[in-house]
Motif scaffolding. Sequence first.
Motif, PDB file in Angstrom:
ATOM      1  N   ASN A 123       0.656  -1.084   0.143  1.00  0.00           N
ATOM      2  CA  ASN A 123      -0.038  -0.074  -0.022  1.00  0.00           C
ATOM      3  C   ASN A 123       0.888   1.158  -0.047  1.00  0.00           C
ATOM      4  N   PRO A 124       0.883   2.156  -0.883  1.00  0.00           N
ATOM      5  CA  PRO A 124       1.671   3.280  -0.971  1.00  0.00           C
ATOM      6  C   PRO A 124       1.392   4.323   0.230  1.00  0.00           C
ATOM      7  N   ASN A 125       0.090   4.220   0.722  1.00  0.00           N
ATOM      8  CA  ASN A 125      -0.015   4.719   2.003  1.00  0.00           C
ATOM      9  C   ASN A 125       0.420   4.081   3.252  1.00  0.00           C
ATOM     10  N   ALA A 126       0.931   3.271   3.135  1.00  0.00           N
ATOM     11  CA  ALA A 126       1.498   2.590   4.343  1.00  0.00           C
ATOM     12  C   ALA A 126       2.531   3.280   5.289  1.00  0.00           C
ATOM     13  N   LYS A 127       2.338   2.994   6.445  1.00  0.00           N
ATOM     14  CA  LYS A 127       3.463   3.754   7.373  1.00  0.00           C
ATOM     15  C   LYS A 127       4.804   3.289   7.229  1.00  0.00           C
ATOM     16  N   ASP A 128       5.048   1.717   6.755  1.00  0.00           N
ATOM     17  CA  ASP A 128       6.238   1.368   6.501  1.00  0.00           C
ATOM     18  C   ASP A 128       6.529   1.286   5.128  1.00  0.00           C
ATOM     19  N   LYS A 129       7.795   1.582   4.720  1.00  0.00           N
ATOM     20  CA  LYS A 129       8.182   1.446   3.546  1.00  0.00           C
ATOM     21  C   LYS A 129       9.492   0.931   3.166  1.00  0.00           C
ATOM     22  N   LEU A 130       9.504   0.101   2.000  1.00  0.00           N
ATOM     23  CA  LEU A 130      10.812  -0.735   1.711  1.00  0.00           C
ATOM     24  C   LEU A 130      11.073  -0.451   0.287  1.00  0.00           C
ATOM     25  N   VAL A 131      12.377   0.069   0.051  1.00  0.00           N
ATOM     26  CA  VAL A 131      13.192   0.370  -1.134  1.00  0.00           C
ATOM     27  C   VAL A 131      14.166  -0.814  -1.457  1.00  0.00           C
ATOM     28  N   VAL A 132      14.128  -1.361  -2.684  1.00  0.00           N
ATOM     29  CA  VAL A 132      14.970  -2.572  -2.939  1.00  0.00           C
ATOM     30  C   VAL A 132      15.576  -2.379  -4.182  1.00  0.00           C
ATOM     31  N   PHE A 133      17.103  -2.277  -4.150  1.00  0.00           N
ATOM     32  CA  PHE A 133      17.638  -2.224  -5.423  1.00  0.00           C
ATOM     33  C   PHE A 133      18.289  -3.561  -5.933  1.00  0.00           C
ATOM     34  N   SER A 134      17.913  -4.076  -6.991  1.00  0.00           N
ATOM     35  CA  SER A 134      18.253  -5.638  -7.354  1.00  0.00           C
ATOM     36  C   SER A 134      18.467  -5.839  -8.743  1.00  0.00           C
TER      37      SER A 134
END
Length: 278
Positions: A123-134
């Motif tokens: 969910n883009p409105n989520a409190k927790d955000k993960l960003v991954v480079f892969s």
Amino acid sequence: MKLISIIGATALMFGTILASDTVDENVLKFEKERFSKNKRVEINSVKINTKKEMPQKGWYGYIIDLDAKMAGKEIKAKDVIFSNGELIAPELFDIKTGMALKDLMNPTLTKDYYDEKKLIAGNPNAKDKLVVFSDPLCPFCMDYLPDVINYVKENKDSVALYYYHFPLLRIHPASAPLSALMIVAKKDGMADIELKVYKADWDKYFKSNETDAQKVIDGFNKEFNTAYTINDIKNEKIGDELSADISKGDNVMVQGTPTIFVNGEQDKSKLKYEMLGN
């Protein structure tokens, strides 16, 4: 007495700010002079990207952005140094733990990394955000990323996962055309393309060191029953998007894959995501 105390505290704080500014100026001056000693380098600008207070009292870590021209070519680079206002060091180690303090020097992600076009789960409105480079052909990534994607899908209301392509071209040259194909397929509406690519057995079609892009395309078409051609991945917009992803990684000092950021901070353990959403 209270007024005197307030004035004294304000003066002390102001003096500290001035001292900090002076240290910053001296750090920038040092870097400019150091790089200028190389006659092949023409300095355009030297700026502080990130400044972090170190656990060791009085020491600060700096990430310096260098914009210069070398042998007629524009270059952008980053340098990490440490200073306590009197000394400058390229590296510091904690004498008790042996930990390199460079491990603490990672830029914090800005909000523009949470681009909904890069959202692959949650969910883009989520409190927790993960960003991954892969890199889709990195063996560790192939084991790791499906677990992260599935975890976020299970916690889709409270966690968001953003994916950036970061092919390691020197190690896995085939990952460049494969990443480009992922971008094309996603634009064409293929659902869960990241999860599908990472779960596929590409060894049936080509090796990660394959330099013939057509073999990668043929393998992709067989795996997903598509009909892409070399012209699809040579599209200028596709190339620009892939380059933009790589630049995003370079800007936050991504040096290997997978690299994951949890709420803006790089997680070297790569396991903190498991504590989110529960």
